[in-house]
Scaffold this motif. Structure first.
Motif, PDB file in Angstrom:
ATOM      1  N   ALA A 104      13.595  -5.554  19.764  1.00  0.00           N
ATOM      2  CA  ALA A 104      13.584  -6.812  20.524  1.00  0.00           C
ATOM      3  C   ALA A 104      14.726  -7.739  20.148  1.00  0.00           C
ATOM      4  O   ALA A 104      15.323  -8.374  21.020  1.00  0.00           O
ATOM      5  N   TYR A 105      15.061  -7.835  18.867  1.00  0.00           N
ATOM      6  CA  TYR A 105      15.965  -8.896  18.437  1.00  0.00           C
ATOM      7  C   TYR A 105      17.312  -8.427  17.903  1.00  0.00           C
ATOM      8  O   TYR A 105      18.096  -9.242  17.451  1.00  0.00           O
ATOM      9  N   SER A 106      17.591  -7.145  17.992  1.00  0.00           N
ATOM     10  CA  SER A 106      18.895  -6.659  17.565  1.00  0.00           C
ATOM     11  C   SER A 106      19.916  -6.968  18.653  1.00  0.00           C
ATOM     12  O   SER A 106      19.633  -6.860  19.846  1.00  0.00           O
ATOM     13  N   ASP A 107      21.111  -7.347  18.241  1.00  0.00           N
ATOM     14  CA  ASP A 107      22.165  -7.620  19.213  1.00  0.00           C
ATOM     15  C   ASP A 107      22.637  -6.334  19.881  1.00  0.00           C
ATOM     16  O   ASP A 107      23.042  -6.337  21.035  1.00  0.00           O
ATOM     17  N   ALA A 108      22.580  -5.234  19.148  1.00  0.00           N
ATOM     18  CA  ALA A 108      23.051  -3.947  19.678  1.00  0.00           C
ATOM     19  C   ALA A 108      21.875  -3.149  20.229  1.00  0.00           C
ATOM     20  O   ALA A 108      20.722  -3.372  19.860  1.00  0.00           O
ATOM     21  N   GLU A 109      22.182  -2.221  21.119  1.00  0.00           N
ATOM     22  CA  GLU A 109      21.164  -1.295  21.596  1.00  0.00           C
ATOM     23  C   GLU A 109      21.022  -0.200  20.541  1.00  0.00           C
ATOM     24  O   GLU A 109      21.979   0.505  20.235  1.00  0.00           O
ATOM     25  N   LEU A 138       5.211  -0.806  25.463  1.00  0.00           N
ATOM     26  CA  LEU A 138       5.814  -1.837  24.616  1.00  0.00           C
ATOM     27  C   LEU A 138       7.335  -1.729  24.589  1.00  0.00           C
ATOM     28  O   LEU A 138       8.018  -2.732  24.346  1.00  0.00           O
ATOM     29  N   ILE A 139       7.859  -0.541  24.822  1.00  0.00           N
ATOM     30  CA  ILE A 139       9.303  -0.332  24.932  1.00  0.00           C
ATOM     31  C   ILE A 139       9.561   0.589  26.109  1.00  0.00           C
ATOM     32  O   ILE A 139       8.652   1.244  26.616  1.00  0.00           O
ATOM     33  N   GLU A 140      10.818   0.613  26.555  1.00  0.00           N
ATOM     34  CA  GLU A 140      11.235   1.609  27.544  1.00  0.00           C
ATOM     35  C   GLU A 140      12.401   2.376  26.937  1.00  0.00           C
ATOM     36  O   GLU A 140      13.213   1.826  26.197  1.00  0.00           O
ATOM     37  N   ARG A 141      12.448   3.656  27.234  1.00  0.00           N
ATOM     38  CA  ARG A 141      13.478   4.520  26.661  1.00  0.00           C
ATOM     39  C   ARG A 141      14.333   5.053  27.806  1.00  0.00           C
ATOM     40  O   ARG A 141      13.815   5.527  28.802  1.00  0.00           O
ATOM     41  N   GLN A 142      15.667   4.943  27.635  1.00  0.00           N
ATOM     42  CA  GLN A 142      16.590   5.408  28.673  1.00  0.00           C
ATOM     43  C   GLN A 142      17.751   6.142  28.022  1.00  0.00           C
ATOM     44  O   GLN A 142      18.171   5.795  26.919  1.00  0.00           O
ATOM     45  N   GLN A 143      18.275   7.105  28.765  1.00  0.00           N
ATOM     46  CA  GLN A 143      19.467   7.809  28.278  1.00  0.00           C
ATOM     47  C   GLN A 143      20.659   6.871  28.328  1.00  0.00           C
ATOM     48  O   GLN A 143      20.792   6.056  29.240  1.00  0.00           O
ATOM     49  N   SER A 144      21.514   7.012  27.326  1.00  0.00           N
ATOM     50  CA  SER A 144      22.730   6.213  27.275  1.00  0.00           C
ATOM     51  C   SER A 144      23.667   6.628  28.402  1.00  0.00           C
ATOM     52  O   SER A 144      23.747   7.802  28.751  1.00  0.00           O
ATOM     53  N   GLU A 157       8.431  -6.694  28.358  1.00  0.00           N
ATOM     54  CA  GLU A 157       7.798  -8.008  28.256  1.00  0.00           C
ATOM     55  C   GLU A 157       6.494  -7.887  27.460  1.00  0.00           C
ATOM     56  O   GLU A 157       6.187  -8.740  26.633  1.00  0.00           O
ATOM     57  N   LYS A 158       5.733  -6.832  27.709  1.00  0.00           N
ATOM     58  CA  LYS A 158       4.485  -6.604  26.978  1.00  0.00           C
ATOM     59  C   LYS A 158       4.772  -6.426  25.471  1.00  0.00           C
ATOM     60  O   LYS A 158       4.044  -6.942  24.631  1.00  0.00           O
ATOM     61  N   GLY A 159       5.844  -5.729  25.130  1.00  0.00           N
ATOM     62  CA  GLY A 159       6.207  -5.507  23.733  1.00  0.00           C
ATOM     63  C   GLY A 159       6.682  -6.778  23.047  1.00  0.00           C
ATOM     64  O   GLY A 159       6.463  -6.972  21.853  1.00  0.00           O
ATOM     65  N   ARG A 160       7.346  -7.629  23.807  1.00  0.00           N
ATOM     66  CA  ARG A 160       7.847  -8.882  23.227  1.00  0.00           C
ATOM     67  C   ARG A 160       6.679  -9.751  22.810  1.00  0.00           C
ATOM     68  O   ARG A 160       6.630 -10.359  21.793  1.00  0.00           O
TER      69      ARG A 160
END
Length: 160
Positions: A104-109, A138-144, A157-160
């Motif tokens: 949630a709070y890291s500047d980088a992915e 709580l999170i979503e996962r996507q390929q780079s 939003e639910k994870g936040r």
């Protein structure tokens, strides 16, 4: 069978472990007095230090290091238990909470390898945790978009 002896019950005849004769005693809470020296009374802490020396651990110059290290280890363990008790009603553990926090709070992915390194767990453990967090929404996962071998994790939003 001798006169006056009662026949054995089925439980008494049965092989294997015998049932407990009396219930286990409930553990009495310890007094917090004197527990400032690494989780033990001063006397017991000094006994541990003597054992450390007896088994070849350092010199007297290392005593302060030993005491501080022991106190830090115990404080960290107590903090982790306290934090786990606080977030347990939310259905989370410290490792899951820390992962959500970093996502949630890291500047980088952060990908799963970076998250595993930051949390201090092995890759397969992190993958199972991330999959579980994704199933719960709580999170979503996507390929780079830059490297298809890498999966990027984003907070919902639910994870936040």
């Amino acid at each position: 069978m001798a006169d006056g002896e009662r026949p054995k019950t089925r439980i008494q005849q049965k092989r294997g472990p015998k049932p407990a004769s009396k219930p286990a005693r409930a553990r009495q809470p310890r007094s917090l007095e004197g527990l400032m020296y690494g989780g033990f009374s001063f006397d017991l802490s000094e006994k541990h230090l003597r054992n450390y020396h007896r088994f070849g651990g350092g010199t007297e110059d290392d005593d302060e290091y030993f005491r501080i290290t022991r106190a830090l280890v115990v404080a960290a363990r107590r903090w982790r238990k306290l934090a786990n008790d606080r977030i347990k009603p939310l259905g989370q553990t410290m490792a899951r909470w820390e992962t959500l926090y970093l996502v949630a709070y890291s500047d980088a992915e952060l990908n799963q390898t970076e998250l595993a390194r930051l949390i201090g767990v092995e890759g397969p453990t992190m993958i199972r945790m991330l999959d579980s967090l994704a199933r719960e929404g709580l999170i979503e996962r996507q390929q780079s978009h830059h490297d298809l071998r890498v999966t990027i994790n984003r907070i919902t939003e639910k994870g936040r």
